[in-house]
Design a protein around this motif. Structure first.
Motif, short mmCIF file in Angstrom:
data_model
loop_
_atom_site.label_atom_id
_atom_site.label_comp_id
_atom_site.label_asym_id
_atom_site.label_seq_id
_atom_site.Cartn_x
_atom_site.Cartn_y
_atom_site.Cartn_z
N HIS A 1 0.70 -1.28 0.03
CA HIS A 1 0.05 -0.07 -0.10
C HIS A 1 0.77 1.24 0.06
O HIS A 1 1.89 1.12 0.66
N PRO A 2 0.57 2.34 -0.76
CA PRO A 2 1.31 3.55 -0.56
C PRO A 2 1.24 4.07 0.54
O PRO A 2 2.17 4.70 1.07
N ILE B 1 -8.46 0.15 0.33
CA ILE B 1 -8.05 -0.99 -0.68
C ILE B 1 -8.23 -0.35 -2.22
O ILE B 1 -7.20 -0.48 -3.13
N ASP B 2 -8.97 0.71 -2.24
CA ASP B 2 -8.99 1.29 -3.59
C ASP B 2 -7.83 2.13 -4.00
O ASP B 2 -7.41 2.17 -4.95
N LYS B 3 -7.12 2.64 -2.78
CA LYS B 3 -6.01 3.35 -2.92
C LYS B 3 -4.82 2.40 -3.29
O LYS B 3 -3.98 2.84 -4.25
N GLY C 1 -1.07 0.97 -7.44
CA GLY C 1 -0.30 0.28 -8.36
C GLY C 1 -1.13 -0.67 -9.33
O GLY C 1 -1.46 -1.79 -8.61
N LYS C 2 -1.68 -0.10 -10.34
CA LYS C 2 -2.57 -0.88 -11.13
C LYS C 2 -2.07 -2.25 -11.57
O LYS C 2 -2.60 -3.20 -11.81
N GLN C 3 -0.75 -2.05 -11.59
CA GLN C 3 0.09 -2.95 -11.78
C GLN C 3 0.21 -4.30 -10.99
O GLN C 3 0.72 -5.22 -11.27
N ARG D 1 -11.63 -6.60 -4.18
CA ARG D 1 -12.04 -5.30 -4.30
C ARG D 1 -13.82 -5.17 -3.78
O ARG D 1 -14.48 -6.01 -4.30
N VAL D 2 -14.10 -4.42 -3.15
CA VAL D 2 -15.54 -4.25 -2.76
C VAL D 2 -16.26 -3.00 -3.19
O VAL D 2 -15.61 -1.86 -3.21
N ASP D 3 -17.13 -3.58 -4.01
CA ASP D 3 -17.89 -2.36 -4.62
C ASP D 3 -19.23 -1.82 -3.89
O ASP D 3 -19.97 -2.29 -3.25
#
Ligand SMILES: Nc1ncnc2c1ncn2[C@@H]1O[C@H](COP(=O)(O)OP(=O)(O)OP(=O)(O)O)[C@@H](O)[C@H]1O
Length: 476
Positions: free
Chosen positions: A360-361, A395-397, A402-404, A413-415
């Protein structure tokens, strides 16, 4: 005393000796007849001891392990056995006297009991592990840093040692680093290991106090200094810190004019209360912190160069948490133990969740990490914290960052639209409330949970901000 005839000898003992233990015990004679069964074993088999004693083992437990030990004359160790859906582990051994098998004895451990013991053992191992980590660096680090978790191989260890050297002098220390890296924790440790440790430690958040109040907050005021001033006046933070340390947090946010007043006080080593005439000697250790680039601010004319040199006797940069991943692990491990104790849980962390935390960033650094973990501990309904127990925005962050990152499977991922409760309603307040809450959380996370910054981002008053925190049950 009770007992049984064993190999023509009467054996007597107090039955409690074997009845009080949490292990089942069976003893049979050389023919396979049951001589003794203790209470624990009787409970496992759901029987009364007297119903079974005297019966042949094969008639009460076909394929019994004790009978196998008797007939094969060989110990049977760690055998899994089942009785009416109950699982247990059996050890059995023949009893041999003068080369003759005269009977057999077996012990039974409830598998559930085994599970409980294994869990307790695992808990203990984690705790010991945590203590070992603490011990390992506590032999290097002084007790004043005991709240500051670092891995033994962390680059922070070297920095801490340097900080401690400076702490034992009177030199002003400037601590630099992103929000949430632990600057305040370090300031406290500096104070505690300084010559002024016996005195008070006073914190002033220069970003949180409105400009108009800052001067009187810092230096105090005399009675009648302004409308609304208290009778007999009020001591300022510098006076309150007398004989101790003052920690000026977010010094980069201090108003430019006030910077000049602060500089004068630091140079002259005395101050005057607002509306007063008497000089009060300054007897405090100065510790400051900022997440801003003060050198750039000096170039832009936003920070006074002379003050910069006055507060920067020496400075230390605390690296962001994402640059010291070993510390993330150590902090997660210890924080989880603390949270488990606090919430009376025994949760572990899944590999996926740990991978996510490490990748995580963590722009809000330790503060953000601890908040996310606490959220997960509260939300987790099973024994292991999954990625989906972490806050959605958190989680979104990591996904944005890092989309990679292949380590964070999309399935975790929770919508938010999955939460269908009331989603059909057109109630305006309901939807506005939902959006407001989301924006406040977003602002808090962007500011690394710094309230003043979050208020600025949101463009609302302090009062409204705190009202909303209460209304939406956002706990900081
Ligand atoms: N190494 C660490 N071990 C344990 N807890 C830590 C550590 N670093 C920071 N924390 C915790 O993280 C939170 C934020 O720390 P702190 O307030 O000291 O950060 P900061 O750099 O001063 O943040 P800010 O600039 O926003 O004021 C606190 O709850 C603190 O106890």
């Amino acid at each position: 005393m009770k007992g049984f005839i064993f190999d023509k000898e009467q054996i007597l003992f107090h039955p409690d000796i074997l009845n009080e233990i949490h292990v089942g015990i069976l003893i049979c004679d050389r023919n396979g007849k049951l001589l003794f069964i203790n209470r624990f074993a009787a409970n496992i088999f759901d029987t009364a001891p007297n119903d079974w004693i005297g019966h042949h083992m094969t008639s009460i437990i076909p394929d019994s392990v004790i009978y196998k030990a008797l007939t094969t004359k060989t110990p049977q160790i760690g055998k899994h056995s089942k009785w009416k859906k109950k699982n247990f582990i059996v050890d059995a051994s023949p009893i041999i006297v003068k080369n003759t098998v005269i009977g057999a004895i077996s012990t039974l451990k409830d598998d559930q009991e085994l599970q409980r013991l294994t869990d307790a053992y695992e808990d203990l191992k984690r705790y010991v592990n945590m203590l070992e980590i603490k011990l390992e660096y506590s032999t290097q680090l002084p007790y004043t840093f005991s709240d500051f978790i670092v891995a033994p191989d962390s680059p922070m260890c070297k920095i801490i040692f340097k900080i401690l050297k400076a702490a034992s002098t009177d030199i002003p220390i400037l601590i630099r680093g992103e929000s949430g890296v632990g600057k305040e924790l370090i300031a406290i440790a500096i104070h505690e290991s300084s010559l002024k440790a016996e005195g008070p430690f006073i914190t002033v958040n220069c970003a949180a106090i409105p400009e108009s109040l800052m001067e009187s907050e810092l230096f105090g005021y005399e009675e009648g200094a302004f409308t609304g001033a208290k009778k007999n006046g009020k001591k300022g933070k510098f006076e309150l810190a007398k004989g101790g340390s003052i920690f000026l947090d977010e010094i980069g946010d201090m108003n430019y004019n006030l910077q000049a007043k602060l500089l004068r006080v630091l140079q002259q080593k005395e101050m005057v209360r607002v509306g007063g005439n008497d000089a009060i000697p300054l007897d405090v250790r100065i510790i400051t912190a900022t997440h801003q680039n003060l050198e750039l601010m000096i170039k832009e004319g936003k920070f006074r160069e002379d003050l910069y040199y006055r507060i920067n006797g020496t400075s230390f940069e605390i690296p962001p948490l994402r640059a010291r991943k070993m510390d993330i692990k150590a902090i997660v491990q210890q924080t989880l133990v603390e949270l488990n104790n606090h919430y009376g849980k025994r949760l572990t962390l899944s590999d996926e969740a740990e991978t996510l935390l490490i990748n995580h960033p963590l722009q809000g650094n330790v503060r953000e990490l601890k908040h996310a973990l606490e959220h997960a501990v509260i939300m987790c309904e099973y024994e292991e914290i999954k990625t989906s127990d972490l806050p959605i925005t958190f989680i979104d962050k990591v996904n944005d960052f890092g989309k990679q990152l292949s380590t964070v499977p999309i399935k975790y991922r929770v919508d938010p639209s999955d939460h269908h409760e009331e989603s059909n309603t057109l109630n305006l307040n309901y939807h506005v409330g939902k959006i407001e809450k989301k924006l406040i959380i977003e602002a808090l996370e962007r500011s690394g949970y710094n309230r003043s910054k979050a208020i600025k981002i949101l463009g609302i008053s302090r009062q409204t901000f705190y009202d909303r925190l209460k209304q939406y049950e956002i706990n900081l």
